[in-house]
Motif scaffolding. Structure first.
Motif, PDB file in Angstrom:
ATOM      1  N   LYS A  12       0.808  -1.188   0.042  1.00 12.09           N
ATOM      2  CA  LYS A  12       0.035  -0.114   0.010  1.00 12.09           C
ATOM      3  C   LYS A  12       0.979   1.214  -0.008  1.00 12.09           C
ATOM      4  N   ALA A  13       0.428   2.217  -0.728  1.00  9.25           N
ATOM      5  CA  ALA A  13       1.196   3.385  -0.697  1.00  9.25           C
ATOM      6  C   ALA A  13       1.496   3.961   0.782  1.00  9.25           C
ATOM      7  N   SER A  14       0.319   3.840   1.609  1.00 10.54           N
ATOM      8  CA  SER A  14       0.483   4.503   2.884  1.00 10.54           C
ATOM      9  C   SER A  14       1.519   3.639   3.877  1.00 10.54           C
ATOM     10  N   ASP A  15       1.805   2.585   3.376  1.00  9.90           N
ATOM     11  CA  ASP A  15       2.854   1.940   3.983  1.00  9.90           C
ATOM     12  C   ASP A  15       4.219   2.423   3.662  1.00  9.90           C
ATOM     13  N   ALA A  16       4.278   2.999   2.350  1.00  9.50           N
ATOM     14  CA  ALA A  16       5.762   3.459   1.862  1.00  9.50           C
ATOM     15  C   ALA A  16       6.033   4.777   2.041  1.00  9.50           C
ATOM     16  N   VAL A  17       5.047   5.755   2.005  1.00 10.19           N
ATOM     17  CA  VAL A  17       5.137   7.080   2.026  1.00 10.19           C
ATOM     18  C   VAL A  17       4.019   7.560   2.883  1.00 10.19           C
ATOM     19  N   SER A  18       4.397   8.688   3.737  1.00 10.22           N
ATOM     20  CA  SER A  18       3.345   9.591   4.317  1.00 10.22           C
ATOM     21  C   SER A  18       3.014  11.001   4.058  1.00 10.22           C
ATOM     22  N   VAL A  19       2.050  11.522   4.135  1.00 10.48           N
ATOM     23  CA  VAL A  19       1.666  12.846   3.532  1.00 10.48           C
ATOM     24  C   VAL A  19       1.097  13.534   4.627  1.00 10.48           C
ATOM     25  N   LYS A  20       1.608  14.579   5.050  1.00  8.63           N
ATOM     26  CA  LYS A  20       1.133  15.652   5.999  1.00  8.63           C
ATOM     27  C   LYS A  20       0.964  16.813   5.413  1.00  8.63           C
ATOM     28  N   ILE A  21      -0.322  17.501   5.627  1.00 10.09           N
ATOM     29  CA  ILE A  21      -0.724  18.605   5.170  1.00 10.09           C
ATOM     30  C   ILE A  21      -0.665  19.748   6.379  1.00 10.09           C
ATOM     31  N   GLU A  22       0.167  20.561   6.325  1.00 14.59           N
ATOM     32  CA  GLU A  22       0.315  21.718   7.514  1.00 14.59           C
ATOM     33  C   GLU A  22      -0.195  23.058   6.812  1.00 14.59           C
ATOM     34  N   ALA A  23      -0.940  23.074   5.827  1.00 12.63           N
ATOM     35  CA  ALA A  23      -1.685  24.155   5.360  1.00 12.63           C
ATOM     36  C   ALA A  23      -2.879  23.661   4.604  1.00 12.63           C
ATOM     37  N   PRO A  24      -4.097  23.297   5.643  1.00 13.70           N
ATOM     38  CA  PRO A  24      -5.220  22.777   5.220  1.00 13.70           C
ATOM     39  C   PRO A  24      -6.113  23.891   4.595  1.00 13.70           C
ATOM     40  N   GLU A  25      -5.739  25.017   4.835  1.00 18.45           N
ATOM     41  CA  GLU A  25      -6.712  26.029   4.356  1.00 18.45           C
ATOM     42  C   GLU A  25      -6.314  26.249   2.868  1.00 18.45           C
ATOM     43  N   LEU A  26      -5.152  26.069   2.467  1.00 18.44           N
ATOM     44  CA  LEU A  26      -4.687  26.069   0.887  1.00 18.44           C
ATOM     45  C   LEU A  26      -4.551  24.586   0.110  1.00 18.44           C
ATOM     46  N   CYS A  27      -4.581  23.511   1.197  1.00 19.19           N
ATOM     47  CA  CYS A  27      -4.601  22.282   0.306  1.00 19.19           C
ATOM     48  C   CYS A  27      -5.474  21.343   1.293  1.00 19.19           C
ATOM     49  N   GLY A  28      -6.760  21.149   0.838  1.00 19.79           N
ATOM     50  CA  GLY A  28      -7.795  20.269   1.712  1.00 19.79           C
ATOM     51  C   GLY A  28      -7.436  18.838   1.315  1.00 19.79           C
ATOM     52  N   ARG A  29      -6.687  18.563   0.345  1.00 16.40           N
ATOM     53  CA  ARG A  29      -6.565  17.020   0.206  1.00 16.40           C
ATOM     54  C   ARG A  29      -5.240  16.888  -0.715  1.00 16.40           C
ATOM     55  N   PHE A  30      -4.348  15.908  -0.353  1.00 14.44           N
ATOM     56  CA  PHE A  30      -3.179  15.359  -1.176  1.00 14.44           C
ATOM     57  C   PHE A  30      -3.292  13.932  -1.111  1.00 14.44           C
ATOM     58  N   THR A  31      -3.136  13.429  -2.214  1.00 15.83           N
ATOM     59  CA  THR A  31      -3.090  11.919  -1.925  1.00 15.83           C
ATOM     60  C   THR A  31      -1.708  11.382  -2.693  1.00 15.83           C
ATOM     61  N   ALA A  32      -1.472  10.133  -2.454  1.00 14.73           N
ATOM     62  CA  ALA A  32      -0.100   9.696  -2.777  1.00 14.73           C
ATOM     63  C   ALA A  32      -0.314   8.440  -3.554  1.00 14.73           C
ATOM     64  N   ARG A  33       0.535   8.149  -4.609  1.00  7.85           N
ATOM     65  CA  ARG A  33       0.735   6.866  -5.227  1.00  7.85           C
ATOM     66  C   ARG A  33       2.243   6.396  -5.282  1.00  7.85           C
ATOM     67  N   VAL A  34       2.443   5.244  -5.071  1.00 15.47           N
ATOM     68  CA  VAL A  34       3.961   4.774  -5.242  1.00 15.47           C
ATOM     69  C   VAL A  34       4.011   3.837  -6.514  1.00 15.47           C
ATOM     70  N   LEU A  80      -3.529  18.618 -18.373  1.00 19.21           N
ATOM     71  CA  LEU A  80      -4.281  19.473 -19.450  1.00 19.21           C
ATOM     72  C   LEU A  80      -5.750  18.505 -19.586  1.00 19.21           C
ATOM     73  N   GLU A  81      -5.441  17.302 -19.410  1.00 24.86           N
ATOM     74  CA  GLU A  81      -6.955  16.164 -19.851  1.00 24.86           C
ATOM     75  C   GLU A  81      -7.921  16.492 -18.641  1.00 24.86           C
ATOM     76  N   LEU A  82      -7.655  16.427 -17.475  1.00 27.72           N
ATOM     77  CA  LEU A  82      -8.419  16.330 -16.422  1.00 27.72           C
ATOM     78  C   LEU A  82      -8.334  17.879 -15.463  1.00 27.72           C
ATOM     79  N   GLY A  83      -7.903  18.534 -15.796  1.00 24.46           N
ATOM     80  CA  GLY A  83      -7.701  19.783 -15.022  1.00 24.46           C
ATOM     81  C   GLY A  83      -7.253  19.581 -13.610  1.00 24.46           C
ATOM     82  N   HIS A  84      -6.525  18.592 -13.203  1.00 21.89           N
ATOM     83  CA  HIS A  84      -6.101  17.992 -11.957  1.00 21.89           C
ATOM     84  C   HIS A  84      -4.562  17.994 -12.024  1.00 21.89           C
ATOM     85  N   PRO A  85      -4.037  18.958 -10.869  1.00 28.42           N
ATOM     86  CA  PRO A  85      -2.758  19.070 -11.012  1.00 28.42           C
ATOM     87  C   PRO A  85      -2.072  17.716 -10.316  1.00 28.42           C
ATOM     88  N   LEU A  86      -0.889  17.451 -10.777  1.00 24.00           N
ATOM     89  CA  LEU A  86      -0.244  16.333 -10.384  1.00 24.00           C
ATOM     90  C   LEU A  86       1.481  16.575 -10.461  1.00 24.00           C
TER      91      LEU A  86
END
Length: 179
Positions: free
Chosen positions: A87-109, A146-152
């Motif tokens: 699982k990605a969550s076992d390999a990498v952690s994500v911490k959001i310290e600015a939730p007012e600017l970034c409500g969600r951040f997901t990861a894949r390995v 470009l295709e989905l309008g979703h930054p990556l």
């Protein structure tokens, strides 16, 4: 922003010629800068557009019909499979310290990636949109935007400090390589 007419047709079953679609877009309030025919077919140009063909086709994420065609959007639901054993969550952690600017951040390995030139179809799509091809990894992240309008964004897993991503504002005087 440029969008190839054939790329737009992947999201909406458009049969009208590009000139008519451009005219309808202009009537719906989209600022069309022009149409050009080139190596990648017909390309429509929009002034100051932040996103790609799905937004032109009218917000696929909300499933609305395009105002300029009244045709339904084609269903797009990418669902990349995740390994049951790693699982990605076992390999990498994500911490959001600015939730007012970034409500969600997901990861894949993704393992076993080799940096190399992109396939021709991807290079052509980016060129038609006015972007240069860099490498397969950079190009696919630009393509998704470009295709989905979703930054990556892509990271080299082996270079991530503590295999952790921290989303925060920069500190005064801090440079990206310091973070």
């Amino acid at each position: 922003m440029k969008v190839a007419y054939n790329w737009l047709k992947e999201f909406v079953d458009v049969t009208a010629p590009a000139e008519e679609i451009a005219s309808r877009l202009a009537l719906s309030g989209t600022n069309i800068a022009g149409i050009e025919n080139g190596a990648h077919g017909t390309v429509m140009m929009r002034k100051s557009a932040p996103t790609g063909p799905t937004v032109w086709a009218c917000s696929a994420s909300r499933g609305k019909s395009p105002r300029f065609t009244q045709l339904p959007l084609k269903h797009i639901a990418p669902r990349p499979a995740e390994s049951r054993s790693a699982k990605a969550s076992d390999a990498v952690s994500v911490k959001i310290e600015a939730p007012e600017l970034c409500g969600r951040f997901t990861a894949r390995v993704v393992r076993g990636v080799k940096i190399q030139p992109s396939p021709t179809w991807l290079k052509n799509r980016l060129e038609a949109a006015g972007m240069a091809s860099i490498s397969n990894v950079v190009d696919i992240s630009n393509y998704v935007l470009l295709e989905l309008g979703h930054p990556l964004h892509t990271f080299d897993f082996d270079l991530l400090r503590n295999h952790s991503i921290v989303v925060r504002c920069a500190k005064a005087g801090e440079k990206a390589e310091d973070a």
